[in-house]
Structure formats: structure tokens, C-alpha cells
Design an enzyme around this catalytic site. Sequence first.
Site, PDB file in Angstrom:
ATOM      1  N   CYS A 152       0.838  -1.211   0.000  1.00 46.63           N
ATOM      2  CA  CYS A 152       0.000   0.000   0.000  1.00 46.63           C
ATOM      3  C   CYS A 152       0.868   1.254   0.000  1.00 46.63           C
ATOM      4  CB  CYS A 152      -0.907  -0.007   1.232  1.00 46.63           C
ATOM      5  SG  CYS A 152      -1.882   1.500   1.387  1.00 46.63           S
TER       6      CYS A 152
ATOM      7  N   CYS B  92      -0.521   4.166   2.196  1.00 57.23           N
ATOM      8  CA  CYS B  92      -0.286   4.016   3.642  1.00 57.23           C
ATOM      9  C   CYS B  92       1.172   4.294   3.984  1.00 57.23           C
ATOM     10  CB  CYS B  92      -0.600   2.592   4.108  1.00 57.23           C
ATOM     11  SG  CYS B  92      -2.033   1.845   3.354  1.00 57.23           S
ATOM     12  N   ASP B  93       2.096   3.753   3.201  1.00 56.61           N
ATOM     13  CA  ASP B  93       3.503   3.737   3.620  1.00 56.61           C
ATOM     14  C   ASP B  93       4.417   4.682   2.844  1.00 56.61           C
ATOM     15  OD1 ASP B  93       2.816   1.786   5.473  1.00 56.61           O
ATOM     16  OD2 ASP B  93       3.072   0.181   4.028  1.00 56.61           O
TER      17      ASP B  93
END
Length: 304
Positions: A131, A134-135
Amino acid sequence: MRDIIIVGGGPAGLTAGLYCARARLDVILFEKMTPGGQVLLTDVVENYPGFPEGISGFELMDRMKRQAEGFGLPIEMREVLGFEFSSETKTVTTDKGEEKARAIILACGATPRKLGIPGEQLLTGKGVSYCATCDGPFYRDQEVAVVGGGDTAVEEALFLTKFATRVYLIHRRDQLRATKILQERAMANDKVQIIWNTIPVRILGENGVEAIELKNVKTSKMSTLKVQGVFIFIGYEPNTQMVKGLLDLDELGFIRTNAEMQTSVPGVFAAGDIRSKNLRQISTAVGEGATAAFSAEKYLESSA
Ligand code: NAP
């Protein structure tokens, strides 16, 4: 017993829920996490009609959820553990008990596919990610690798250039699978370097990713690329483990339906990424969710 249970709270499930709620059916939607599905992992959605400037994946899904709930759709956080489709009454076993309904709409989507190479599992969450939204921000001023050549890999590689100084896009062939407009953007972006005809064989590091070992599939030459992050986008596996043996699936495990979203079992419908089909988009999931709800309503009327 309810009229309909919807399993999965992505675009297909929420749209099915919206239509069922507006039809005043006794419906409930089960989702094991936050409603929204994989779209929540997308930074900006720019091909869903009606949003010419694009819209964040989170906002789009929040709007869909609020719209469905506004018409009375109950959404419960529950993990589904199994199904029983052998009689007219369908049973859904969840972590919070059993529920029965006359019809089921399966909209449980798909899960990111794993490479299955050494280091991948060990370093997941420590530099290996599925992801970018997200990261990605953890990789400011660092170098990362993205594995894959489809829409997701190219889109996420472009997103990662907001943070990383260099994004290596590692693809196993000499041509990308992604839509042409995404290919053009990747080729035009100085921070994206495509490594063709190459597969990762090992991810190196102990407490964090330090490098990725690569193999050129044409020459068999091995090389090591120093990166701090590895993002893997090589497609999806359908979340159909629980319906194996109960429904007709295609050779890749996706649920076969007819054009009305009817599966091989009367009263069980499927919509979205879990279905066997060629195009997996938010716009197709939404249309299938609406169709599944309409078909389920007709089924309930005919079997009343
Ligand atoms: P995908 O289209 O299935 O592409 C997967 C990519 O990973 C392919 O390039 C494939 O290589 C590669 N791959 C597969 N297994 C591999 C392995 N073991 N090792 C190395 N590489 C491997 O998956 P996706 O990109 O996640 O897209 C899924 C669906 O969502 C598609 O229908 C896509 O169009 C859609 N989608 C659309 C958008 C958008 O419209 N903006 C965004 C994201 C996703 P090959 O090319 O050699 O097969």
C-alpha cells in the site's frame, strides 16, 4: 431471517446496499474492516466519472458509505467465517454468530498477491508494503522499488515519486500492462526508472529492507539493487476461499456469474472484484452492485 445479507463493504457492496435499502428490503452489510475496500488504499481516483479534478479514495468511499447509511443500510463490522447455501435459507457464520437470509450478495473483493520470495514475509511492515498510500510518506528522500507492470504498479510508482528520490519499477516483461496514459506519465517522469525483463528473487535486510536481489529473465544475470522500500503490486487473489466447492469458480478462483450477477446457486449473487471478468474498476463494481441488488430483489419476489 433477513431478506438479504451483503458481504463486503467496497464500492460493489455499498452500492448493492444503497439499492437494497432504497427498495426497503430487510438488508444488512457485513464488513470485517472499515468499509471502503481497496479504494481506501488509493491516493487519488481520477477515472470515476463525476469528479473532474479527481477525488481521494478515502473521501469517495466515505461518501458512498454515508449515502448508503443515509437510506437506512445497517453496516456491521463482522468477519464472515463460512456459508451454507444448500437450502433456500442461506446461512452466514460470522465471528459474532450465525445470520440467515433468503438471498446473499457476495462483494468480498480480492487481496494483494504475494511474490512468495525469501524476505518478503519477514520484512512485511518493515520496508515491504502492499500500500503506497499508507507507507509512501515513510520513504521521503529514499530510494524504493515497485514490482509489477499493471495499472496499480504504475499508478503507485508515480505516487511514490512525491516522496522518494528514485522509484525503480521492476517488470518481468519488456512491455507494461498498464493503461497507456499511465505508461506515458511513467516514461516522462525522471524519478521513475523501469527495469525490464526482471524479477525479484530475494529481499535483503534484517530489521528493515536494505536491498532487493534481481534476476534478468532473458540473460539470467543476477544483480542487487540497494533500496529502502519494496512495494509489491502484482495483481490480486479473489477472496473466495469460503465459497470453494459451493459456487462455480473460474480457473483463477473468481466467481462466475451471468449478466444478472447470479452465481451457480439460486439466490446467491456476486459483484465487484470477486467476479470473473475482464475489467476491475470502481465504475464496474458500482454497476454490478446495483445489478446484484436488483436481481436479488427480483429473486425474492419470485420465490416468495
Ligand atoms: P494486473 O493488471 O493483474 O497486473 C499485475 C502485474 O503484475 C502485471 O504486469 C504482471 O505481469 C505482474 N505480475 C504478476 N505476477 C507476477 C509475479 N509473480 N512476479 C512479477 N510480476 C508479476 O493487476 P493490477 O495492476 O493490480 O490491476 C488489477 C485490476 O485493477 C486491473 O483490472 C486494473 O486495470 C485495475 N486497476 C485500475 C486502476 C485505474 O484504472 N486507475 C488502478 C489500479 C488497478 P504481466 O504483465 O507480465 O502479466
